[in-house]
Design an enzyme around this catalytic site. Structure first.
Site, PDB file in Angstrom:
ATOM      1  N   ARG A  26      37.622  34.171  44.175  1.00 35.14           N
ATOM      2  CA  ARG A  26      38.620  35.393  44.729  1.00 35.14           C
ATOM      3  C   ARG A  26      38.489  35.878  43.226  1.00 35.14           C
ATOM      4  O   ARG A  26      38.397  37.014  44.420  1.00 35.14           O
ATOM      5  CB  ARG A  26      40.670  34.993  44.410  1.00 35.14           C
ATOM      6  CG  ARG A  26      40.865  34.142  45.907  1.00 35.14           C
ATOM      7  CD  ARG A  26      41.740  33.608  45.644  1.00 35.14           C
ATOM      8  NE  ARG A  26      43.214  34.244  45.956  1.00 35.14           N
ATOM      9  CZ  ARG A  26      44.329  34.073  45.741  1.00 35.14           C
ATOM     10  NH1 ARG A  26      44.327  33.077  44.870  1.00 35.14           N
ATOM     11  NH2 ARG A  26      45.639  35.161  45.478  1.00 35.14           N
ATOM     12  N   ARG A  49      52.202  30.767  40.396  1.00 29.49           N
ATOM     13  CA  ARG A  49      53.319  31.013  41.571  1.00 29.49           C
ATOM     14  C   ARG A  49      53.994  30.102  42.652  1.00 29.49           C
ATOM     15  O   ARG A  49      53.219  29.152  42.720  1.00 29.49           O
ATOM     16  CB  ARG A  49      52.431  31.816  42.474  1.00 29.49           C
ATOM     17  CG  ARG A  49      52.603  32.578  43.530  1.00 29.49           C
ATOM     18  CD  ARG A  49      52.012  33.910  44.258  1.00 29.49           C
ATOM     19  NE  ARG A  49      50.551  33.471  44.270  1.00 29.49           N
ATOM     20  CZ  ARG A  49      49.852  34.673  44.949  1.00 29.49           C
ATOM     21  NH1 ARG A  49      50.427  36.322  44.718  1.00 29.49           N
ATOM     22  NH2 ARG A  49      48.429  34.915  44.979  1.00 29.49           N
ATOM     23  N   LYS A  52      51.134  42.407  42.391  1.00 38.75           N
ATOM     24  CA  LYS A  52      51.062  43.307  43.833  1.00 38.75           C
ATOM     25  C   LYS A  52      52.399  43.127  44.482  1.00 38.75           C
ATOM     26  O   LYS A  52      53.290  43.976  45.017  1.00 38.75           O
ATOM     27  CB  LYS A  52      50.011  43.344  44.983  1.00 38.75           C
ATOM     28  CG  LYS A  52      48.919  44.178  43.584  1.00 38.75           C
ATOM     29  CD  LYS A  52      47.746  44.176  44.266  1.00 38.75           C
ATOM     30  CE  LYS A  52      47.137  43.053  45.701  1.00 38.75           C
ATOM     31  NZ  LYS A  52      46.312  42.147  43.704  1.00 38.75           N
ATOM     32  N   ARG A  97      41.020  46.528  50.695  1.00 37.94           N
ATOM     33  CA  ARG A  97      40.065  44.804  49.672  1.00 37.94           C
ATOM     34  C   ARG A  97      38.331  45.924  49.462  1.00 37.94           C
ATOM     35  O   ARG A  97      37.625  44.200  48.316  1.00 37.94           O
ATOM     36  CB  ARG A  97      40.112  43.488  50.253  1.00 37.94           C
ATOM     37  CG  ARG A  97      40.742  42.728  49.537  1.00 37.94           C
ATOM     38  CD  ARG A  97      41.020  41.417  50.068  1.00 37.94           C
ATOM     39  NE  ARG A  97      41.992  41.217  48.559  1.00 37.94           N
ATOM     40  CZ  ARG A  97      43.010  40.584  48.752  1.00 37.94           C
ATOM     41  NH1 ARG A  97      44.088  40.736  49.966  1.00 37.94           N
ATOM     42  NH2 ARG A  97      43.385  39.482  48.305  1.00 37.94           N
ATOM     43  N   ARG A 125      50.559  27.860  47.444  1.00 40.64           N
ATOM     44  CA  ARG A 125      49.239  28.410  48.493  1.00 40.64           C
ATOM     45  C   ARG A 125      48.100  28.480  47.889  1.00 40.64           C
ATOM     46  O   ARG A 125      47.651  27.569  46.688  1.00 40.64           O
ATOM     47  CB  ARG A 125      49.495  30.149  48.168  1.00 40.64           C
ATOM     48  CG  ARG A 125      49.889  30.602  49.211  1.00 40.64           C
ATOM     49  CD  ARG A 125      49.717  32.331  48.343  1.00 40.64           C
ATOM     50  NE  ARG A 125      48.309  32.808  48.447  1.00 40.64           N
ATOM     51  CZ  ARG A 125      47.739  33.849  48.331  1.00 40.64           C
ATOM     52  NH1 ARG A 125      49.158  35.077  48.121  1.00 40.64           N
ATOM     53  NH2 ARG A 125      47.048  34.654  48.397  1.00 40.64           N
TER      54      ARG A 125
HETATM   55  P1  AMP Z   1      46.663  37.248  49.367  1.00 37.14           P
HETATM   56  O1  AMP Z   1      47.476  36.897  50.097  1.00 37.14           O
HETATM   57  O2  AMP Z   1      46.195  39.697  48.880  1.00 37.14           O
HETATM   58  O3  AMP Z   1      46.186  37.621  47.504  1.00 37.14           O
HETATM   59  O4  AMP Z   1      45.243  37.100  50.164  1.00 37.14           O
HETATM   60  C1  AMP Z   1      44.776  35.759  50.588  1.00 37.14           C
HETATM   61  C2  AMP Z   1      44.241  35.944  51.530  1.00 37.14           C
HETATM   62  O5  AMP Z   1      43.557  36.612  52.636  1.00 37.14           O
HETATM   63  C3  AMP Z   1      42.617  36.684  50.723  1.00 37.14           C
HETATM   64  O6  AMP Z   1      41.978  35.809  49.300  1.00 37.14           O
HETATM   65  C4  AMP Z   1      41.595  36.822  52.147  1.00 37.14           C
HETATM   66  O7  AMP Z   1      40.937  35.389  51.874  1.00 37.14           O
HETATM   67  C5  AMP Z   1      42.658  37.463  52.687  1.00 37.14           C
HETATM   68  N1  AMP Z   1      42.526  38.389  52.929  1.00 37.14           N
HETATM   69  C6  AMP Z   1      44.176  39.289  52.791  1.00 37.14           C
HETATM   70  N2  AMP Z   1      43.656  40.784  52.738  1.00 37.14           N
HETATM   71  C7  AMP Z   1      42.501  40.695  52.827  1.00 37.14           C
HETATM   72  C8  AMP Z   1      41.376  42.277  53.584  1.00 37.14           C
HETATM   73  N3  AMP Z   1      42.512  43.380  53.092  1.00 37.14           N
HETATM   74  N4  AMP Z   1      40.458  41.695  53.317  1.00 37.14           N
HETATM   75  C9  AMP Z   1      39.934  40.801  53.269  1.00 37.14           C
HETATM   76  N5  AMP Z   1      40.433  39.635  53.775  1.00 37.14           N
HETATM   77  C10 AMP Z   1      41.554  39.797  53.342  1.00 37.14           C
END
Ligand code: AMP
Length: 213
Positions: free
Chosen positions: A172, A128, A13, A89, A161
């Site tokens: 996750r 990544r 994404k 999400r 990360r």
């Molecule tokens: P990402 O970079 O999109 O993989 O997000 C990393 C982390 O941020 C996720 O594992 C969640 O802990 C938090 N996070 C990001 N977007 C959301 C969302 N829409 N709702 C809840 N937690 C989020």
């Protein structure tokens, strides 16, 4: 045009969003990136979010929805059209988004669903690397930087990360299946879902998407 990107962690994404932004001038709204920046700046929201992120769990719906709705009010973002990456999400977030947008002239045009196999996901996540300066994505297997561990775009250091490490990845993926996957049906019923094969190379996924948009 306004787009939501949905798919499991590691489906591509973020990289796809970068492409669409570079080529089409969309505004990028990545809740994960906003939270990581908030954490790096030690803001209240960032520090609160950290415990959830470290465990690979979701930050409370109200917190992320507030962040997104603030962004969506910005005139520049409305003018450019946006890509929502990593939000919503949960069904609750999607409903809050619908409610928030209902009093504005902003409409969702497409929900792009990147479907990817577990093999692809694990490879993308474990390889990544992210730029500390500008947030650009690299991958040590498939998208190496020109100079090792340095960003091609701004020269800053690349890092892995914490939540891309094996223990957290599993959680996750479980959270994705349980909380986020139901969104696919939610948007299919609204008639705005387009599904793409996330196992393909990013260039090919991008071409597939361009044929639809
Ligand atoms: P990402 O970079 O999109 O993989 O997000 C990393 C982390 O941020 C996720 O594992 C969640 O802990 C938090 N996070 C990001 N977007 C959301 C969302 N829409 N709702 C809840 N937690 C989020």
């Amino acid at each position: 045009m306004n787009i939501i990107l949905v798919g499991p962690p590691g489906a591509g994404k973020g990289t796809l969003a970068e492409r669409l932004i570079e080529n089409k001038g969309f505004a990028h709204i990545s809740t994960g990136q906003i939270l990581r920046e908030a954490l790096a700046n030690k803001t209240k929201v960032g520090l609160e979010a950290k415990e959830y992120m470290d465990r690979g769990e979701l930050v409370p719906d109200e917190v992320v929805t507030r962040i997104v709705m603030e962004k969506l009010k910005e005139k520049e973002i409305q003018k450019a059209g946006f890509i929502l990456d990593g939000f919503p999400r949960t069904i609750n977030q999607a409903e809050l988004l619908d409610k928030g947008l209902s009093s504005t002239s902003v409409r969702l045009d497409y929900v792009i669903y990147l479907e990817a196999s577990e093999k692809t996901i694990i490879r993308r996540l474990s390889g990544r690397r992210i730029c500390r300066g500008c947030g650009k994505n690299f991958n040590i297997y498939t998208m190496q930087p020109k100079k090792e561990s340095l960003c091609d775009a701004c020269g800053s250091e690349l890092y892995q990360r914490d939540d891309d490490k094996e223990e957290t990845v599993k959680n996750r993926l479980d959270v994705y299946k349980e909380s986020t996957e139901p969104l696919i049906d939610y948007y299919r019923k609204k008639g705005i879902l387009e599904t793409f094969d996330g196992d393909k190379q990013i260039d090919d996924i991008y071409s597939d998407i361009m044929r639809v948009l």
